[in-house]
Design a protein around this motif. Sequence first.
Motif, short mmCIF file in Angstrom:
data_model
loop_
_atom_site.label_atom_id
_atom_site.label_comp_id
_atom_site.label_asym_id
_atom_site.label_seq_id
_atom_site.Cartn_x
_atom_site.Cartn_y
_atom_site.Cartn_z
N THR A 213 39.73 35.29 44.33
CA THR A 213 39.11 36.34 43.53
C THR A 213 37.67 36.46 43.97
O THR A 213 37.05 35.46 44.23
N HIS A 215 33.53 38.47 43.84
CA HIS A 215 32.61 39.45 43.31
C HIS A 215 31.39 39.50 44.20
O HIS A 215 31.12 38.57 44.95
N LEU A 274 34.09 43.44 41.36
CA LEU A 274 35.41 42.91 41.72
C LEU A 274 35.98 43.67 42.90
O LEU A 274 35.84 44.89 42.97
N THR A 371 41.19 33.77 36.21
CA THR A 371 41.79 34.71 37.16
C THR A 371 41.41 36.15 36.83
O THR A 371 41.00 36.47 35.73
N VAL A 372 41.56 36.98 37.83
CA VAL A 372 41.45 38.43 37.67
C VAL A 372 42.59 39.06 38.46
O VAL A 372 42.73 38.78 39.64
N ILE A 388 42.79 46.09 35.33
CA ILE A 388 42.10 44.81 35.52
C ILE A 388 42.51 43.90 34.36
O ILE A 388 42.20 44.18 33.20
N SER A 390 42.22 40.11 32.87
CA SER A 390 41.41 38.90 33.04
C SER A 390 40.93 38.36 31.71
O SER A 390 40.73 39.11 30.75
N LEU A 392 38.05 37.51 31.34
CA LEU A 392 36.72 38.13 31.25
C LEU A 392 36.67 39.14 30.11
O LEU A 392 35.71 39.19 29.33
#
Length: 407
Positions: A213, A215, A274, A371-372, A388, A390, A392
């Motif tokens: 993953t 960014h 991402l 995870t994403v 998306i 995640s 997050l």
Amino acid sequence: IKMQEYYLGKWDKTMTAKLSAEFDKDREEGKPLNPPMKKLDGISLPYLQLNFTDGTICDLNNKPRRTNVLYVCFAGGKNDIFVIKETSTCEYEVIVISSELCKHPKYRPQVTGENEINCIPVDDAPKKPLGLVKMETDSFKQRHLSTFGDSKSEHMFAVYSIDEYKDKDGRMQVRVELRPLDSDEDDAELKLASALDVDETPATAHGSPAPSTEHDSPSDDHHTPSQTSGSSSYPPPGGDHSTSPSPLGKQDARTASPDIPLPVSDFLQGKACLHGGQDWWKYKFCYGGTVEQYHIEKGKDGSTKKTSISLGVFNKEAHIAWIKKNPHKRPRPLSSRTFLFHYYSNGDICKETGKPRETQVKLKCIEKKGTVSMYLLEPQICQYILGIDSPLVCEFIDKVDEYGLLE
């Protein structure tokens, strides 16, 4: 219904006659026929290649599209297309499975012998390593239990993917990804992704056994438009950025909890973007910024060329107007809220429609730690859905207003 049609290449009788003459000449000269080989699903197969040329002019390089069509022998094949892919800009490869080719002995699959390997335990060791026994047991369970329910929550789950990979000690392991079928909307979305053969890329890996993953910091560079599709690992954000107060308050902008794949504050401020996609085209998402598709091509001299297209830019007023026009996209009540929709508009102009490209970004809260997962759909020409999934999202999903925005 509006249909866009492109010729990926053409083949006519003169090309057939030319190819036939080449085969006749080689036979007369006594040259042996040694067809080239192509590996499909781990099996090397001989193939017959036809080069289709003079297709529709490509708007990216101003050259005619061309396609290499590879025919392979398959006993049950009915001249079906097995796979079609874009190997480079406006150049394609199509693999066709045909039983007709099996009539020629040179194009039949080669029979390969197998040598048996017998493993004997040393001293008091078990007959099979414990890790192998566990892997075989888990694999058997998954093969015979593709969907199951949770009697307490009454939720249904499905086996989404099963991958094999080697751990740091070189031992084979199995990773099983389960997806909840919590609502009609999620179920319909998975079916749509399957029907469109979507490249859904878990940042924990797509197509490859090992997860990844990533960014980065948004770039100020502007690139020329093109098309695209894309997963993600996380190096520290690069560059200095001025920061605005975090809507999460006390959370350290530089520290991510073990359950979160990157600092949430960096993500919400658009400093950590991402990336997704493992095919020719990739895509990039910056929260509150842009959705971009791109392709990076390396030259023989080591130089790189990036072709990109904007699929949408976030504008608060445009998003609120879109939510009001589509009230079913509003956030659900907290008790049942698992996802949010954001609207990114005014992307690069679409040649087919003459309108700016636009993207609905679906941000979904999942409890899969660290995870994403990303996927991109194009249900209508130049109108996209970027998913998306995640943990997050779980960090801020309960803090948004009626429009799904953080104050």
